[in-house]
Design an enzyme around this catalytic site. Structure first.
Site, PDB file in Angstrom:
ATOM      1  N   GLY A 165       0.799  -1.228   0.000  1.00  0.00           N
ATOM      2  CA  GLY A 165       0.000   0.000   0.000  1.00  0.00           C
ATOM      3  C   GLY A 165       0.827   1.273   0.000  1.00  0.00           C
ATOM      4  N   ARG A 300       3.749 -15.271  -3.912  1.00  0.00           N
ATOM      5  CA  ARG A 300       3.954 -15.869  -2.583  1.00  0.00           C
ATOM      6  C   ARG A 300       2.600 -16.278  -2.037  1.00  0.00           C
ATOM      7  NH1 ARG A 300       1.658 -11.443   0.224  1.00  0.00           N
ATOM      8  NH2 ARG A 300       2.129  -9.469  -0.764  1.00  0.00           N
TER       9      ARG A 300
HETATM   10  P1  ADP Z   1       0.457  -2.905  -3.455  1.00  0.00           P
HETATM   11  O1  ADP Z   1       1.660  -3.490  -4.109  1.00  0.00           O
HETATM   12  O2  ADP Z   1       0.807  -1.844  -2.494  1.00  0.00           O
HETATM   13  O3  ADP Z   1      -0.456  -3.973  -2.934  1.00  0.00           O
HETATM   14  P2  ADP Z   1      -1.500  -2.518  -5.608  1.00  0.00           P
HETATM   15  O4  ADP Z   1      -1.131  -2.117  -6.985  1.00  0.00           O
HETATM   16  O5  ADP Z   1      -1.866  -3.944  -5.402  1.00  0.00           O
HETATM   17  O6  ADP Z   1      -0.310  -2.139  -4.634  1.00  0.00           O
HETATM   18  O7  ADP Z   1      -2.672  -1.584  -5.108  1.00  0.00           O
HETATM   19  C1  ADP Z   1      -3.093  -1.559  -3.760  1.00  0.00           C
HETATM   20  C2  ADP Z   1      -4.509  -0.987  -3.642  1.00  0.00           C
HETATM   21  O8  ADP Z   1      -4.589   0.331  -4.199  1.00  0.00           O
HETATM   22  C3  ADP Z   1      -5.567  -1.758  -4.378  1.00  0.00           C
HETATM   23  O9  ADP Z   1      -6.040  -2.851  -3.639  1.00  0.00           O
HETATM   24  C4  ADP Z   1      -6.644  -0.706  -4.596  1.00  0.00           C
HETATM   25  O10 ADP Z   1      -7.389  -0.487  -3.439  1.00  0.00           O
HETATM   26  C5  ADP Z   1      -5.841   0.538  -4.850  1.00  0.00           C
HETATM   27  N1  ADP Z   1      -5.613   0.741  -6.296  1.00  0.00           N
HETATM   28  C6  ADP Z   1      -4.595   0.253  -7.018  1.00  0.00           C
HETATM   29  N2  ADP Z   1      -4.684   0.612  -8.313  1.00  0.00           N
HETATM   30  C7  ADP Z   1      -5.795   1.364  -8.422  1.00  0.00           C
HETATM   31  C8  ADP Z   1      -6.431   2.068  -9.509  1.00  0.00           C
HETATM   32  N3  ADP Z   1      -5.925   2.069 -10.731  1.00  0.00           N
HETATM   33  N4  ADP Z   1      -7.573   2.744  -9.244  1.00  0.00           N
HETATM   34  C9  ADP Z   1      -8.093   2.781  -7.998  1.00  0.00           C
HETATM   35  N5  ADP Z   1      -7.537   2.158  -6.945  1.00  0.00           N
HETATM   36  C10 ADP Z   1      -6.398   1.453  -7.133  1.00  0.00           C
HETATM   37  P1  ADP Z   2      -1.160  -9.285   1.086  1.00  0.00           P
HETATM   38  O1  ADP Z   2      -0.515 -10.595   1.315  1.00  0.00           O
HETATM   39  O2  ADP Z   2      -2.606  -9.319   1.318  1.00  0.00           O
HETATM   40  O3  ADP Z   2      -0.788  -8.563  -0.173  1.00  0.00           O
HETATM   41  P2  ADP Z   2       0.111  -7.232   2.650  1.00  0.00           P
HETATM   42  O4  ADP Z   2       0.848  -6.699   1.484  1.00  0.00           O
HETATM   43  O5  ADP Z   2      -0.702  -6.325   3.498  1.00  0.00           O
HETATM   44  O6  ADP Z   2      -0.789  -8.437   2.298  1.00  0.00           O
HETATM   45  O7  ADP Z   2       1.029  -8.033   3.651  1.00  0.00           O
HETATM   46  C1  ADP Z   2       2.251  -8.564   3.334  1.00  0.00           C
HETATM   47  C2  ADP Z   2       3.192  -7.734   4.153  1.00  0.00           C
HETATM   48  O8  ADP Z   2       3.223  -8.180   5.492  1.00  0.00           O
HETATM   49  C3  ADP Z   2       4.575  -7.814   3.722  1.00  0.00           C
HETATM   50  O9  ADP Z   2       4.804  -7.045   2.602  1.00  0.00           O
HETATM   51  C4  ADP Z   2       5.300  -7.318   4.955  1.00  0.00           C
HETATM   52  O10 ADP Z   2       5.403  -5.932   5.020  1.00  0.00           O
HETATM   53  C5  ADP Z   2       4.431  -7.767   6.088  1.00  0.00           C
HETATM   54  N1  ADP Z   2       5.044  -8.897   6.809  1.00  0.00           N
HETATM   55  C6  ADP Z   2       6.140  -9.561   6.507  1.00  0.00           C
HETATM   56  N2  ADP Z   2       6.388 -10.529   7.339  1.00  0.00           N
HETATM   57  C7  ADP Z   2       5.441 -10.498   8.235  1.00  0.00           C
HETATM   58  C8  ADP Z   2       5.155 -11.299   9.383  1.00  0.00           C
HETATM   59  N3  ADP Z   2       5.892 -12.335   9.713  1.00  0.00           N
HETATM   60  N4  ADP Z   2       4.078 -11.021  10.111  1.00  0.00           N
HETATM   61  C9  ADP Z   2       3.296 -10.021   9.748  1.00  0.00           C
HETATM   62  N5  ADP Z   2       3.524  -9.248   8.675  1.00  0.00           N
HETATM   63  C10 ADP Z   2       4.580  -9.469   7.921  1.00  0.00           C
END
Ligand code: ADP
Ligand code: ADP
Ligand code: MG
Length: 679
Positions: A165, A300
């Site tokens: 995020g 992952r």
């Molecule tokens: P991260 O690597 O931080 O997870 P993402 O690209 O998966 O980044 O985006 C995280 C969140 O940001 C999404 O779950 C969504 O809520 C919001 N988001 C991402 N891209 C868009 C978009 N093009 N328009 C609106 N919301 C977006």
């Molecule tokens: P998602 O798997 O839904 O994309 P997030 O991006 O919110 O979830 O969560 C993954 C993140 O959790 C990693 O990018 C890291 O910052 C954090 N993380 C890594 N290791 C741990 C851990 N052992 N326990 C909790 N959070 C962790």
């Protein structure tokens, strides 16, 4: 199958992986940092190796050290969990070079999906639908601006290397583009060491729907349906569910097949998630009109994988181990079915009422809802109701070094409605004392009209903010009644059953009235308890016109209290921490402070010209220099702790005297960051 694996992670995911390994007869090796010497994940593994200091860069990110630990203990494979090294292609390669199996995709697939811009170029070639945008290599600022103008506002600028995020800026108007680009690039270089960005159309009221995929080394690849993760704050997931409400069979198949195409394009092996942003042009009522676009692939196991396990009756970690050991996928696409509905709530140490500021401290009380066993949750039996995945025990500390997630609560039901009811009850039974958590906030989100009616999109939390924040679910009268009952119970316990020493209910020496003083919701409240001749208790809470009085009756013990006061009746659990009683009821939880009437009034709490760190963390930047004149509310510094950035603002007008730290410095909670003198 492997005889022994090393788990290169901590917390709940390390415990989660260890549980499946144990069930499969595979031995486990934990690794741990200084801060985690007594952590639960160390206790649940068969062996443990200390790998360094508390900061992730000194331990969980030291991959040479982790590979040495695997070799020294005779582990054959390494499970990276999520976060940390899980999406690090160099680590995956190093494992292979050391003769160890990396339980995850090939390094080449991690690399291909590692940068959002490059992965989009690949997906374009594989005909996976993309959000309209620019993901080219040319990073010239003027070009990026022209691209944003072409795409049309609002746009989203994203750090290509971003994750969790972070590194995203929404831009509403063309004139704000340049400033947003500069700030996004700054955050990207600081957080990810790479300032390349991409630009996307900002989808209005989108849903986040992702597909779980699985590949094996025999060329099979399947999808295990979708998860809806639309309920987010700061672009981070709060509640996740499966299946996605309103999903049609045809859209599910299209998204599933697009996700499999994405995975196949990078020769994917193991568990992965393809995230889509979904537009709802027909609104919530016409889900069949939803349009989906590829956002990114997470190479992952995902935090929210348990909801997929709940609806499929499968153990995804077992599948990971089997695939990594060279076995084919246990099931083919046509064998996979959805059973019922599952929801996950991420329980985090944070204060939702203060911009989700992460909290640290000790879990003085940590009581979980009754769970069906882990084994049952992952058997084919779909009668599972509640599962808790955590990496902590009562008494453990949540430190500033790692993620603020304390536990994951997963519920399953035959229908979404049943799952929601179970979620509400399970959250009510989750009692955490000692640090701020989002448990009550999660209950309010789950109960909100939008969530209950599945009107889902990523703006759900802001839209429902009136009912989510600063909500007191337990009124003062009941809170005070619980605190008084708790005091009387404690006195009875300490004075024993001897009626001549009892101070309540039965009097021999004429004392019939006691005074209490409480602090509740920021206000001081007096209370008066009167012992009646018949042994009954009368309680008056508050003064004057607002006073509430009536008979007080209670039975049971502090953690299983039946309470009746002023026409209200409730069950309650009360835990004292210092002067504060933490009261949990089926309606919600609250805190009430007992003020010692004999003690002096508090000293002056004002901080003068000092500006202190609200939590332990890292100083990211200062927005001011010594000598600057600042006005009240002006941002002065940015701190980062537990994946989040926090801006520290001037409490009053003044002149900056001195900056006491430099960007990058680690500071303790309460550390003075800068000094300010009155203007
Ligand atoms: P991260 O690597 O931080 O997870 P993402 O690209 O998966 O980044 O985006 C995280 C969140 O940001 C999404 O779950 C969504 O809520 C919001 N988001 C991402 N891209 C868009 C978009 N093009 N328009 C609106 N919301 C977006
Ligand atoms: P998602 O798997 O839904 O994309 P997030 O991006 O919110 O979830 O969560 C993954 C993140 O959790 C990693 O990018 C890291 O910052 C954090 N993380 C890594 N290791 C741990 C851990 N052992 N326990 C909790 N959070 C962790
Ligand atoms: Mg994402």
């Amino acid at each position: 199958m492997f005889k022994k694996i090393l788990i290169a992670n901590r917390g709940e995911i390390a415990c989660r992986v260890a549980a499946t390994a144990r069930r499969m007869g595979v031995q486990t090796v934990a690794v741990y940092s200084d801060a985690d010497a007594r952590a639960k994940h160390v206790a649940v593994c068969d062996e443990a190796v200390h790998i360094g200091g508390s900061a992730p860069k000194d331990s969980y990110l030291r991959w040479e050290r982790i590979i040495e630990a695997a070799q020294a203990t005779g582990a054959q494979a390494i499970h990276p969990g999520y976060g940390f090294l899980s999406e690090n292609e160099e680590f995956a390669q190093a494992c292979q070079a050391a003769g160890l199996v990396f339980i995850g995709p090939p390094a080449s697939a991690i690399q291909a999906m590692g940068l959002k811009a490059e992965s989009k170029r690949l997906m374009e070639a594989a005909n996976v639908p993309l959000v309209p945008g620019y993901h080219g290599a040319d990073q010239d600022a003027a070009l990026l601006k022209r691209e944003a103008d072409r795409i049309g506002y609002p746009v989203l600028i994203k750090a290509s290397a971003g994750g969790g995020g972070k590194g995203m800026r929404a831009v509403e108007r063309a004139e704000d583009f340049d400033a947003a680009l500069a700030s996004c690039k700054r955050e990207a270089i600081n957080s990810f060491g790479d300032d390349a960005v991409l630009i996307e159309k900002y989808v209005q009221r989108p849903r986040h729907i992702e597909i779980q995929v699985f590949g094996d080394t025999h060329g099979h690849c399947v999808y295990l349906f979708e998860r809806d993760c639309s309920v987010q704050r700061r672009h981070q997931k709060v509640l996740e569910e499966a299946p996605a409400p309103g999903m049609t069979e045809s859209l599910r198949r299209q998204m599933g097949e697009a996700a499999v195409a994405a995975a196949r394009a990078v020769h994917y092996v193991g568990a992965g998630t393809v995230e889509f942003i979904v537009e709802q042009p027909g609104g919530y009522e016409r889900p069949e009109e939803m349009k989906f676009y590829f956002m990114e692939m997470n190479t992952r196991l995902q935090v929210e994988h348990p909801v997929t396990e709940a609806i499929t009756g499968l153990d995804l970690v077992e599948w990971q181990l089997r695939v990594a050991a060279g076995e084919p996928l246990p099931l083919a696409q046509e064998d996979l079915r959805i059973h019922g509905h599952a929801i996950e709530a991420r329980i985090c140490a944070e204060n939702p009422d203060n911009q989700f500021l992460p909290a640290t401290g000790q879990l003085a009380v940590y009581r979980k809802p009754a769970c069906t066993s882990f084994e049952r949750a992952n058997g084919r039996d779909t009668g599972v109701a509640v599962r808790v995945d955590d990496g902590v025990r009562e008494g453990d500390a949540i430190s500033p070094f790692y993620d603020s997630m304390v536990a994951k609560l997963i519920v399953h039901g035959d229908t979404r409605e049943q799952a929601l009811a179970r979620l509400d009850e399970a959250l009510a039974q989750t009692h955490i004392v000692g640090l701020a958590t989002n448990v009550q906030f999660l209950r309010l989100v789950a109960r909100s009209a939008s969530f209950a009616q599945a009107r889902l999109d990523t703006a759900l939390i802001p839209r429902e903010q009136d009912v989510l924040f600063q909500q007191e679910r337990v009124g003062l009268p009941l809170a005070a009644a619980a605190a008084v009952a708790h005091t009387l119970l404690r006195e009875r316990a300490s004075e024993g059953a001897d009626p001549f020493s009892r101070r309540d209910g039965w009097r021999s020496h004429g004392l019939t009235e006691r005074r209490f003083a409480f602090e509740f919701g920021g206000a001081q409240v007096p209370a008066r308890l009167t012992y009646q001749h018949d042994g009954g208790l009368l309680l008056a809470v508050g003064e004057g016109a607002q006073a509430v009085s009536g008979a007080l009756a209670f039975q049971g013990d502090a953690q299983g209290l039946e309470l009746q006061f002023a026409g209200q009746r409730t069950r309650a659990a009360v835990y004292a921490l210092g002067e504060t009683d933490h009261v949990f009821t089926p309606q919600g939880a609250t805190q009430i402070v007992s003020i010692d009437l004999l003690a002096h009034a508090g000293e002056d709490q004002s901080e003068g010209g000092r500006l202190t760190a609200p939590m332990p963390g890292k100083v990211v930047s200062f927005a001011v220099q010594a000598g600057d004149t600042v006005t009240k509310g002006q941002p002065l510094a940015v701190m980062e702790a537990m994946k989040m950035e926090h801006t520290i603002a001037a409490p009053a007008d003044g002149v900056v005297q001195e900056l006491l730290y430099a960007p990058g410095d680690q500071v303790a909670e309460g550390a003075e960051l800068l000094t300010l003198s009155a203007a």
